[in-house]
Write an enzyme that holds these catalytic residues in place. Structure first.
Site, mmCIF file in Angstrom:
data_model
loop_
_atom_site.group_PDB
_atom_site.id
_atom_site.type_symbol
_atom_site.label_atom_id
_atom_site.label_comp_id
_atom_site.label_asym_id
_atom_site.label_seq_id
_atom_site.Cartn_x
_atom_site.Cartn_y
_atom_site.Cartn_z
ATOM 1 N N ARG A 119 36.204 17.864 -1.452
ATOM 2 C CA ARG A 119 36.099 17.001 -2.366
ATOM 3 C C ARG A 119 37.008 15.728 -2.114
ATOM 4 N NH1 ARG A 119 37.422 21.722 -5.198
ATOM 5 N NH2 ARG A 119 35.527 22.412 -6.496
ATOM 6 N N LYS A 141 31.726 1.399 -0.489
ATOM 7 C CA LYS A 141 30.359 2.127 -0.822
ATOM 8 C C LYS A 141 30.085 2.872 0.184
ATOM 9 C CE LYS A 141 27.647 -1.026 -3.645
ATOM 10 N NZ LYS A 141 26.370 -1.954 -3.322
ATOM 11 N N GLU A 183 24.035 -11.314 7.213
ATOM 12 C CA GLU A 183 24.860 -10.935 6.088
ATOM 13 C C GLU A 183 25.862 -12.208 6.032
ATOM 14 O OE1 GLU A 183 24.755 -8.865 3.973
ATOM 15 O OE2 GLU A 183 23.770 -7.028 4.842
ATOM 16 N N LYS A 228 33.989 -11.146 0.527
ATOM 17 C CA LYS A 228 33.445 -9.885 0.055
ATOM 18 C C LYS A 228 34.799 -9.105 -0.674
ATOM 19 C CE LYS A 228 31.275 -5.371 0.577
ATOM 20 N NZ LYS A 228 30.310 -4.613 1.691
ATOM 21 N N GLU A 238 30.537 -2.212 -9.118
ATOM 22 C CA GLU A 238 29.166 -2.796 -9.161
ATOM 23 C C GLU A 238 28.465 -2.934 -10.585
ATOM 24 O OE1 GLU A 238 26.622 -2.915 -5.736
ATOM 25 O OE2 GLU A 238 24.682 -3.319 -7.234
ATOM 26 N N ARG A 242 29.828 -7.665 -8.576
ATOM 27 C CA ARG A 242 29.449 -7.257 -7.005
ATOM 28 C C ARG A 242 28.062 -7.394 -6.974
ATOM 29 N NH1 ARG A 242 31.930 -2.058 -3.987
ATOM 30 N NH2 ARG A 242 30.729 -2.270 -2.067
ATOM 31 N N ASN A 246 23.915 -8.801 -3.532
ATOM 32 C CA ASN A 246 22.749 -8.337 -3.260
ATOM 33 C C ASN A 246 21.711 -9.161 -3.068
ATOM 34 O OD1 ASN A 246 23.410 -5.588 -3.913
ATOM 35 N ND2 ASN A 246 23.095 -5.959 -6.004
ATOM 36 N N HIS A 249 18.641 -8.522 -0.852
ATOM 37 C CA HIS A 249 18.830 -7.190 -0.588
ATOM 38 C C HIS A 249 17.712 -6.514 -1.274
ATOM 39 C CE1 HIS A 249 22.441 -7.999 1.830
ATOM 40 N NE2 HIS A 249 22.561 -6.948 2.065
ATOM 41 N N HIS A 253 16.047 -4.367 1.276
ATOM 42 C CA HIS A 253 16.127 -3.020 1.418
ATOM 43 C C HIS A 253 14.763 -2.232 1.433
ATOM 44 C CE1 HIS A 253 20.464 -2.073 0.066
ATOM 45 N NE2 HIS A 253 20.462 -2.411 1.379
ATOM 46 N N HIS A 269 18.739 -3.863 9.881
ATOM 47 C CA HIS A 269 19.156 -4.222 8.480
ATOM 48 C C HIS A 269 19.494 -5.373 8.019
ATOM 49 C CE1 HIS A 269 21.335 -3.723 4.578
ATOM 50 N NE2 HIS A 269 22.152 -4.738 5.047
HETATM 51 N N1 LIG Z 1 28.224 0.176 2.566
HETATM 52 C C1 LIG Z 1 28.084 -1.330 2.475
HETATM 53 O O1 LIG Z 1 28.447 -1.761 1.819
HETATM 54 C C2 LIG Z 1 27.017 -1.658 3.601
HETATM 55 C C3 LIG Z 1 26.835 -3.092 3.618
HETATM 56 C C4 LIG Z 1 25.990 -3.573 4.309
HETATM 57 C C5 LIG Z 1 25.076 -2.832 5.310
HETATM 58 N N2 LIG Z 1 25.150 -1.424 5.276
HETATM 59 C C6 LIG Z 1 24.686 -0.388 6.135
HETATM 60 O O2 LIG Z 1 24.909 -0.817 7.490
HETATM 61 C C7 LIG Z 1 23.794 -0.169 8.110
HETATM 62 C C8 LIG Z 1 23.387 -1.157 9.408
HETATM 63 O O3 LIG Z 1 24.770 -1.434 9.916
HETATM 64 P P1 LIG Z 1 24.703 -1.713 11.448
HETATM 65 O O4 LIG Z 1 23.552 -2.852 11.649
HETATM 66 O O5 LIG Z 1 25.880 -2.012 11.915
HETATM 67 O O6 LIG Z 1 23.723 -0.505 12.192
HETATM 68 P P2 LIG Z 1 24.210 0.740 13.214
HETATM 69 O O7 LIG Z 1 25.601 1.046 12.819
HETATM 70 O O8 LIG Z 1 23.062 1.465 13.457
HETATM 71 O O9 LIG Z 1 24.760 -0.429 14.486
HETATM 72 C C9 LIG Z 1 23.540 -0.956 15.144
HETATM 73 C C10 LIG Z 1 23.773 -0.706 16.526
HETATM 74 O O10 LIG Z 1 24.739 -1.253 17.287
HETATM 75 C C11 LIG Z 1 25.255 -0.208 18.349
HETATM 76 N N3 LIG Z 1 26.503 -0.479 18.366
HETATM 77 C C12 LIG Z 1 27.892 -0.591 17.277
HETATM 78 N N4 LIG Z 1 28.525 -1.115 17.571
HETATM 79 C C13 LIG Z 1 28.605 -1.317 19.128
HETATM 80 C C14 LIG Z 1 29.165 -1.947 20.117
HETATM 81 N N5 LIG Z 1 30.494 -2.520 19.806
HETATM 82 N N6 LIG Z 1 28.909 -1.778 21.571
HETATM 83 C C15 LIG Z 1 27.663 -1.613 21.609
HETATM 84 N N7 LIG Z 1 26.832 -1.162 20.663
HETATM 85 C C16 LIG Z 1 27.128 -0.986 19.206
HETATM 86 C C17 LIG Z 1 24.864 1.283 17.421
HETATM 87 O O11 LIG Z 1 25.043 2.356 18.107
HETATM 88 C C18 LIG Z 1 23.588 0.900 17.012
HETATM 89 O O12 LIG Z 1 22.741 1.029 17.913
HETATM 90 C C19 LIG Z 1 22.682 0.139 7.309
HETATM 91 O O13 LIG Z 1 22.417 1.392 6.973
HETATM 92 C C20 LIG Z 1 22.929 -0.489 5.895
HETATM 93 O O14 LIG Z 1 22.674 0.103 4.709
HETATM 94 C C21 LIG Z 1 26.217 -1.024 4.293
#
Ligand SMILES: NC(=O)c1ccc[n+]([C@@H]2O[C@H](COP(=O)([O-])OP(=O)(O)OC[C@H]3O[C@@H](n4cnc5c(N)ncnc54)[C@H](O)[C@@H]3O)[C@@H](O)[C@H]2O)c1
Length: 375
Positions: A119, A141, A183, A228, A238, A242, A246, A249, A253, A269
């Site tokens: 939990r 989130k 972003e 943000k 949201e 918030r 989007n 997005h 998405h 992304h």
């Molecule tokens: N929760 C939220 O508010 C929110 C907001 C925006 C995006 N997201 C989510 O985030 C995700 C995308 O994030 P992302 O682009 O970071 O993806 P990711 O976590 O897959 O990272 C991208 C790539 O970079 C590599 N990587 C990360 N840091 C590294 C480093 N310092 N050195 C070398 N390689 C590294 C990872 O292994 C991966 O291959 C999506 O699922 C999206 O929906 C969430």
């Protein structure tokens, strides 16, 4: 350059920003007195980020490392279950602490696992990708994807703290830096016309050549994080404000999720968000009075800086279906965040299917553009 700041928050999550915040991690963890600590990594952050973190942070000497797969396909319920089982096998309890060391996938998945385990256990985000640092690690989130639908199962569950250290970006592959830039551009378009003009003066390729530890990136990331955070503090769940985040997005998405159904043109992304912002800008012109010159500037900048992968006619029904499943639908109509001009967002603008189709056609017409040769 040594920059350090604590971005104060009025909710429960302090955000520490700067390359030397390791001692703050030590202090926070010491005060929390967790029974044990688990660091969640993916293969890349295990190799590139974990050694530095362990070396610099005394309290993590005896932490256990748990690993998940890399990339969007790891954000699943099955992987969450695997991690829960690992926590059980290691004797994790309600006083355990989870540290998410990675990009948005690691923080979304790790936060989800922390929220569900017994939990809810505490977690800290140490984002290592640009998407993570500028966006995903902030705001509480957490989610996994279900079937083909992004973020379908998740919790609002705030981190105990976020530590943003741009130095980790040094090993991030360029395509992921580009993805994170989307972003930042989004934030500029919805909140700050001056920042948008500043970005506009620098083609994407030039931006990506600037050292990630330069003042320029520090300012871009810090500005995006502050905006943000301001939004999240006002509307954590949201309900209203918030939704401004989007922008790009709704279509983004759906395209990201669709690219995972039809392997071949897998969209990151940020790449999907860039495509979504072109569509949202077109709709902004149609529905919110965005001047044609502004639309032109946005589409030219994004189409030169990010891949344009046309949505085939035969795929459009599936993409529309994915949009309807997303949370931005209200009474059967899709709701968009649009802009009347850069820095002036409008939320909850209903758009008809034929208008969305027009926007996708507009996006498709940009294919064969100059990316990546003339960025
Ligand atoms: N929760 C939220 O508010 C929110 C907001 C925006 C995006 N997201 C989510 O985030 C995700 C995308 O994030 P992302 O682009 O970071 O993806 P990711 O976590 O897959 O990272 C991208 C790539 O970079 C590599 N990587 C990360 N840091 C590294 C480093 N310092 N050195 C070398 N390689 C590294 C990872 O292994 C991966 O291959 C999506 O699922 C999206 O929906 C969430």
């Amino acid at each position: 350059m040594k920059l350090f700041s604590r971005i104060t928050t009025t909710d429960r999550t302090p955000i520490f920003f700067g390359n030397d915040t390791f001692s703050s991690i030590d202090r926070l963890v010491y005060n929390m007195r967790p029974s044990d600590i688990f660091i969640l990594v993916d293969p890349n952050t295990r190799e590139h980020c974990l050694p530095h973190l362990i070396e610099k942070t005394r309290c993590l000497e005896n932490a256990r490392v748990i690993e998940t797969g890399e990339g969007e396909s790891s954000k699943t319920l099955a992987n969450a279950e695997k991690l829960w089982n690992e926590l059980i096998a290691s004797g994790a309890n309600r006083s355990s602490l989870m540290i998410n060391l990675g990009g948005g996938v690691v923080s979304d998945l790790g936060g989800f696992v922390a929220a569900g385990y017994q939990r809810g256990i505490s977690y800290i985000n140490i984002p290592t990708s640009l998407v993570g640092q500028a966006d995903a690690s902030i705001g509480g989130k957490t989610a996994v994807n279900l079937g083909n639908i992004k973020n379908q199962v998740g919790f609002f569950y705030p981190a105990r703290a976020v530590f943003i250290m741009p130095l980790f970006l040094k090993t991030l592959p360029e395509k992921h830096l580009r993805s994170g830039l989307a972003e930042i551009i989004k934030t500029a378009l919805i909140s700050d016309a001056n920042l948008w003009r500043k970005i506009l003066r620098n083609p994407v390729r030039r931006l990506l050549q600037k050292p990630v530890e330069s003042r320029f990136w520090f300012d871009l990331i810090a500005g995006t994080v502050k905006y943000k955070n301001k939004v999240v503090v006002q509307d954590y769940r949201e309900c209203k404000l918030r939704k401004v985040l989007n922008f790009g997005h709704t279509v983004g998405h759906a395209l990201e999720a669709f690219s995972h159904i039809r392997p071949g043109n897998l969209l990151l992304h940020g790449e999907a968000v860039a495509a979504g912002m072109i569509c949202a800008s077109y709709l902004s012109h149609l529905k919110a009075g965005l001047a044609v010159e502004e639309l032109d500037a946005i589409k030219t900048y994004l189409a030169k800086g990010f891949p344009v992968i046309p949505v085939e006619i035969s795929s459009i029904p599936a993409v529309m279906q994915l949009m309807m499943h997303d949370k931005k639908e209200h009474k059967g109509e899709l709701q968009f965040t649009l802009i009347s001009k850069p820095g002036h967002p409008l939320m909850n603008v209903s758009c008809e299917n034929r208008e969305i189709l027009e926007a996708i056609e507009f996006y498709n017409s940009l294919s064969g553009n100059n990316y990546p040769a003339n960025q």
